[in-house]
Design an enzyme around this catalytic site. Sequence first.
Site, PDB file in Angstrom:
ATOM      1  N   LYS A 119      41.144  12.881  33.785  1.00 54.84           N
ATOM      2  CA  LYS A 119      40.441  14.139  33.516  1.00 54.84           C
ATOM      3  C   LYS A 119      41.303  15.047  32.617  1.00 54.84           C
ATOM      4  O   LYS A 119      42.487  14.769  32.397  1.00 54.84           O
ATOM      5  CB  LYS A 119      40.114  14.815  34.852  1.00 54.84           C
TER       6      LYS A 119
ATOM      7  N   TYR B 169      27.804  13.543  36.033  1.00 53.85           N
ATOM      8  CA  TYR B 169      27.884  14.157  37.357  1.00 53.85           C
ATOM      9  C   TYR B 169      26.508  14.560  37.892  1.00 53.85           C
ATOM     10  O   TYR B 169      26.412  15.436  38.748  1.00 53.85           O
ATOM     11  CB  TYR B 169      28.838  15.361  37.324  1.00 53.85           C
TER      12      TYR B 169
ATOM     13  N   THR C  83      39.429  12.680  47.547  1.00 51.51           N
ATOM     14  CA  THR C  83      38.936  13.632  46.545  1.00 51.51           C
ATOM     15  C   THR C  83      39.734  14.932  46.571  1.00 51.51           C
ATOM     16  O   THR C  83      40.107  15.467  45.533  1.00 51.51           O
ATOM     17  CB  THR C  83      37.448  13.945  46.818  1.00 51.51           C
TER      18      THR C  83
ATOM     19  N   ASN D  69      41.730  17.398  40.057  1.00 52.51           N
ATOM     20  CA  ASN D  69      42.268  16.246  40.794  1.00 52.51           C
ATOM     21  C   ASN D  69      42.517  15.017  39.923  1.00 52.51           C
ATOM     22  O   ASN D  69      42.469  13.886  40.383  1.00 52.51           O
ATOM     23  CB  ASN D  69      41.396  15.943  42.020  1.00 52.51           C
TER      24      ASN D  69
ATOM     25  N   HIS E 151      38.988  10.382  37.709  1.00 52.57           N
ATOM     26  CA  HIS E 151      37.674   9.994  38.233  1.00 52.57           C
ATOM     27  C   HIS E 151      37.625   8.479  38.362  1.00 52.57           C
ATOM     28  O   HIS E 151      38.174   7.768  37.521  1.00 52.57           O
ATOM     29  CB  HIS E 151      36.546  10.428  37.283  1.00 52.57           C
TER      30      HIS E 151
ATOM     31  N   GLU F 144      28.069   4.210  34.895  1.00 51.77           N
ATOM     32  CA  GLU F 144      29.085   5.005  34.189  1.00 51.77           C
ATOM     33  C   GLU F 144      29.683   4.234  33.006  1.00 51.77           C
ATOM     34  O   GLU F 144      29.918   4.828  31.948  1.00 51.77           O
ATOM     35  CB  GLU F 144      30.168   5.444  35.183  1.00 51.77           C
TER      36      GLU F 144
HETATM   37  P1  RTP Z   1      35.086  11.887  41.036  1.00 49.55           P
HETATM   38  O1  RTP Z   1      33.590  11.681  41.033  1.00 49.55           O
HETATM   39  O2  RTP Z   1      35.530  12.965  40.075  1.00 49.55           O
HETATM   40  O3  RTP Z   1      35.820  10.599  40.878  1.00 49.55           O
HETATM   41  O4  RTP Z   1      35.546  12.413  42.453  1.00 49.55           O
HETATM   42  P2  RTP Z   1      35.077  11.867  43.857  1.00 49.55           P
HETATM   43  O5  RTP Z   1      34.116  10.754  43.712  1.00 49.55           O
HETATM   44  O6  RTP Z   1      36.315  11.618  44.638  1.00 49.55           O
HETATM   45  O7  RTP Z   1      34.359  13.150  44.441  1.00 49.55           O
HETATM   46  P3  RTP Z   1      32.847  13.622  44.271  1.00 49.55           P
HETATM   47  O8  RTP Z   1      32.314  13.913  45.601  1.00 49.55           O
HETATM   48  O9  RTP Z   1      32.100  12.677  43.375  1.00 49.55           O
HETATM   49  O10 RTP Z   1      33.042  15.005  43.518  1.00 49.55           O
HETATM   50  C1  RTP Z   1      33.169  15.070  42.114  1.00 49.55           C
HETATM   51  C2  RTP Z   1      34.219  16.081  41.741  1.00 49.55           C
HETATM   52  O11 RTP Z   1      33.725  17.376  42.062  1.00 49.55           O
HETATM   53  C3  RTP Z   1      34.796  18.225  42.383  1.00 49.55           C
HETATM   54  N1  RTP Z   1      34.552  18.844  43.662  1.00 49.55           N
HETATM   55  N2  RTP Z   1      34.748  20.118  43.863  1.00 49.55           N
HETATM   56  N3  RTP Z   1      34.860  22.687  45.008  1.00 49.55           N
HETATM   57  C4  RTP Z   1      34.532  21.643  45.775  1.00 49.55           C
HETATM   58  O12 RTP Z   1      34.322  21.740  46.943  1.00 49.55           O
HETATM   59  C5  RTP Z   1      34.435  20.341  45.129  1.00 49.55           C
HETATM   60  N4  RTP Z   1      34.038  19.216  45.710  1.00 49.55           N
HETATM   61  C6  RTP Z   1      34.118  18.264  44.761  1.00 49.55           C
HETATM   62  C7  RTP Z   1      36.050  17.385  42.469  1.00 49.55           C
HETATM   63  O13 RTP Z   1      36.832  17.605  41.302  1.00 49.55           O
HETATM   64  C8  RTP Z   1      35.521  15.965  42.521  1.00 49.55           C
HETATM   65  O14 RTP Z   1      36.431  15.065  41.937  1.00 49.55           O
HETATM   66 MG    MG Z   2      32.429  10.865  42.521  1.00 51.37          MG
END
Ligand code: RTP
Ligand code: MG
Length: 148
Positions: free
Chosen positions: A9, A49, A91, A112, A115, A126
């Site tokens: 990222k 997203y 995450t 973080n 991705h 994706e």
């Molecule tokens: P990613 O898609 O980026 O690989 O991350 P992930 O699967 O581990 O998590 P996901 O649930 O898909 O969430 C996507 C991204 O959204 C941001 N996020 N912010 N402020 C919040 O509570 C919150 N929750 C999620 C994070 O940057 C996460 O990587």
């Molecule tokens: Mg995700």
Amino acid sequence: MERTFLMVKPDGVQRNLIGDIVSRFESKGYQLVGGKLMQISQELAEQHYGEHKERPFFGELVDFITSGPVFAMVWEGENVISTARLMMGATNPKESAPGTIRGDFAVTVGKNIIHGSDSPESAVREIGLFFKEEELVSYGKTINNWIN
Ligand code: RTP
Ligand code: MG
């Protein structure tokens, strides 16, 4: 062979972590089959997203992922989708274990570092959003005989 979509990222690119992150997946035994530094458009960010579009953080997420260049990659290998997620860590970096990418380099959930696709369906979707078929290169390596 299984493939996944991984992306450093904008925070990871700005902090010069591309090399370290690529190195971890290479050392583990996975194979890079596509990679490019690119700027994500608003439209691509919203598609990528899309599953989060009703979440309160969606706007911030799109602003962040379009705020600077990302390093998009496709990696190949046995069980790479779920193992890459383990190597990335939880995450929220407050919960990601030391030794994982997020555990080692990140502090807050909004920044973080990396991705990774979360399922075989997400990986196909994706990879298709970010890469053309001709940008992916599959090739044999004799070293794989020592890993698989
Ligand atoms: P990613 O898609 O980026 O690989 O991350 P992930 O699967 O581990 O998590 P996901 O649930 O898909 O969430 C996507 C991204 O959204 C941001 N996020 N912010 N402020 C919040 O509570 C919150 N929750 C999620 C994070 O940057 C996460 O990587
Ligand atoms: Mg995700």
